[in-house]
Design an enzyme around this catalytic site. Structure first.
Site, PDB file in Angstrom:
ATOM      1  CG  HIS A 108       3.848  -0.247 -13.403  1.00 21.84           C
ATOM      2  ND1 HIS A 108       3.646   0.234 -12.134  1.00 21.84           N
ATOM      3  CD2 HIS A 108       2.752   0.153 -14.121  1.00 21.84           C
ATOM      4  CE1 HIS A 108       2.499   0.900 -12.082  1.00 21.84           C
ATOM      5  NE2 HIS A 108       1.934   0.861 -13.282  1.00 21.84           N
ATOM      6  CG  ASN A 131       9.694  -4.520  -9.065  1.00 21.00           C
ATOM      7  OD1 ASN A 131       9.924  -3.820 -10.049  1.00 21.00           O
ATOM      8  ND2 ASN A 131       8.842  -4.170  -8.127  1.00 21.00           N
ATOM      9  CE1 TYR A 146       6.377   3.179 -10.147  1.00 20.18           C
ATOM     10  CE2 TYR A 146       8.414   3.845 -11.203  1.00 20.18           C
ATOM     11  CZ  TYR A 146       7.469   2.876 -10.929  1.00 20.18           C
ATOM     12  OH  TYR A 146       7.606   1.599 -11.436  1.00 20.18           O
ATOM     13  CE  LYS A 171       8.770  -1.614 -12.419  1.00 21.81           C
ATOM     14  NZ  LYS A 171       9.011  -1.474 -10.960  1.00 21.81           N
TER      15      LYS A 171
HETATM   16  P1  IDP Z   1       4.383  -1.950  -7.190  1.00 21.18           P
HETATM   17  O1  IDP Z   1       5.250  -1.808  -8.421  1.00 21.18           O
HETATM   18  O2  IDP Z   1       4.372  -3.361  -6.679  1.00 21.18           O
HETATM   19  O3  IDP Z   1       2.985  -1.396  -7.386  1.00 21.18           O
HETATM   20  P2  IDP Z   1       4.998   0.455  -5.600  1.00 21.18           P
HETATM   21  O4  IDP Z   1       4.927   0.514  -4.112  1.00 21.18           O
HETATM   22  O5  IDP Z   1       3.970   1.184  -6.389  1.00 21.18           O
HETATM   23  O6  IDP Z   1       5.063  -1.102  -6.000  1.00 21.18           O
HETATM   24  O7  IDP Z   1       6.452   0.955  -6.007  1.00 21.18           O
HETATM   25  C1  IDP Z   1       6.771   1.264  -7.346  1.00 21.18           C
HETATM   26  C2  IDP Z   1       8.152   0.733  -7.647  1.00 21.18           C
HETATM   27  O8  IDP Z   1       9.125   1.384  -6.800  1.00 21.18           O
HETATM   28  C3  IDP Z   1       8.349  -0.757  -7.346  1.00 21.18           C
HETATM   29  O9  IDP Z   1       7.845  -1.595  -8.359  1.00 21.18           O
HETATM   30  C4  IDP Z   1       9.844  -0.839  -7.199  1.00 21.18           C
HETATM   31  O10 IDP Z   1      10.512  -0.852  -8.470  1.00 21.18           O
HETATM   32  C5  IDP Z   1      10.163   0.469  -6.490  1.00 21.18           C
HETATM   33  N1  IDP Z   1      10.180   0.273  -5.028  1.00 21.18           N
HETATM   34  C6  IDP Z   1       9.125   0.188  -4.186  1.00 21.18           C
HETATM   35  N2  IDP Z   1       9.534  -0.015  -2.912  1.00 21.18           N
HETATM   36  C7  IDP Z   1      10.880  -0.071  -2.971  1.00 21.18           C
HETATM   37  C8  IDP Z   1      11.898  -0.230  -1.956  1.00 21.18           C
HETATM   38  O11 IDP Z   1      11.629  -0.406  -0.766  1.00 21.18           O
HETATM   39  N3  IDP Z   1      13.191  -0.222  -2.397  1.00 21.18           N
HETATM   40  C9  IDP Z   1      13.525  -0.028  -3.704  1.00 21.18           C
HETATM   41  N4  IDP Z   1      12.618   0.133  -4.663  1.00 21.18           N
HETATM   42  C10 IDP Z   1      11.303   0.109  -4.309  1.00 21.18           C
HETATM   43 MG    MG Z   2       2.427   0.596  -7.669  1.00 22.12          MG
END
Ligand code: IDP
Ligand code: MG
Length: 171
Positions: free
Chosen positions: A132, A129, A66, A26
């Site tokens: 992905h 983070n 997403y 990312k």
């Molecule tokens: P993942 O990337 O660990 O699979 P997902 O729940 O699929 O997590 O969420 C996709 C992306 O959305 C996350 O990697 C993160 O960048 C963002 N995200 C998820 N939850 C939050 C949150 O509570 N606050 C802000 N961003 C979030």
């Molecule tokens: Mg995910």
């Protein structure tokens, strides 16, 4: 002889195929100079890079990618973050690749991620983070097809494959 050949090859036709995962380094990973270290970790583990490119993401593509998050309050912020600069997308392949890669990546919130994981070593945020990774074998295929055209994916067997898997694991 024929029966023996059938028995010897049984595992080849009935064992699980290799899985594949879509990886996105990312903007938080690209801007912080982590492209090389992240690719290096996957190569060191023994995952095969079947596709790799830099691209700019857009809102249409991210709304598909997403789709499970479109109603979340942070969705607009997530789109802005994911379109801040070009990203690196990769298709990685390996046995049990989905679970292996998710364990290398760590949980969504980097602050909860263990040292030694990519998110645990490089991040402090939930949104920013770094990376992905696909969350199921089915999504690994769907997501790879969403980000790559067929001619951008390469079906080759690396020369060192016999040092990564035993023959029965590889088939
Ligand atoms: P993942 O990337 O660990 O699979 P997902 O729940 O699929 O997590 O969420 C996709 C992306 O959305 C996350 O990697 C993160 O960048 C963002 N995200 C998820 N939850 C939050 C949150 O509570 N606050 C802000 N961003 C979030
Ligand atoms: Mg995910």
């Amino acid at each position: 002889m024929v029966i023996w050949l059938i028995i010897c090859n049984f595992g080849k036709y009935y064992s699980e195929p290799m899985e594949q995962s879509l990886i996105i380094i990312k903007p938080s990973g690209v801007e912080r100079g982590l492209i090389g270290p992240i690719i290096g970790r996957f190569q060191q583990k023994g995952l095969v890079i079947a596709g790799l490119k830099m691209m700019m993401l857009n809102e249409d593509l991210l709304r598909q990618h997403y789709a499970h998050l479109v109603d979340k309050p942070f969705f607009a912020s997530l789109i802005k973050s994911m379109t801040a600069c070009p990203v690196i997308v990769m298709c990685l392949r390996g046995k049990d690749a989905i679970a292996v890669i998710r364990s290398l990546v760590g949980p969504t919130n980097c602050r909860n991620a263990a040292p030694g994981t990519i998110r645990g070593d490089y991040g402090m945020s939930s949104q920013e983070n770094i990376i992905h990774a696909s969350d199921s074998p089915e999504n690994g295929i769907i997501e790879t097809n969403r980000f790559f055209s067929p001619e951008e994916i390469f079906d080759y067997i690396p020369a060192n494959i016999s040092y990564i898997y035993s023959p029965d694991e590889r088939d």
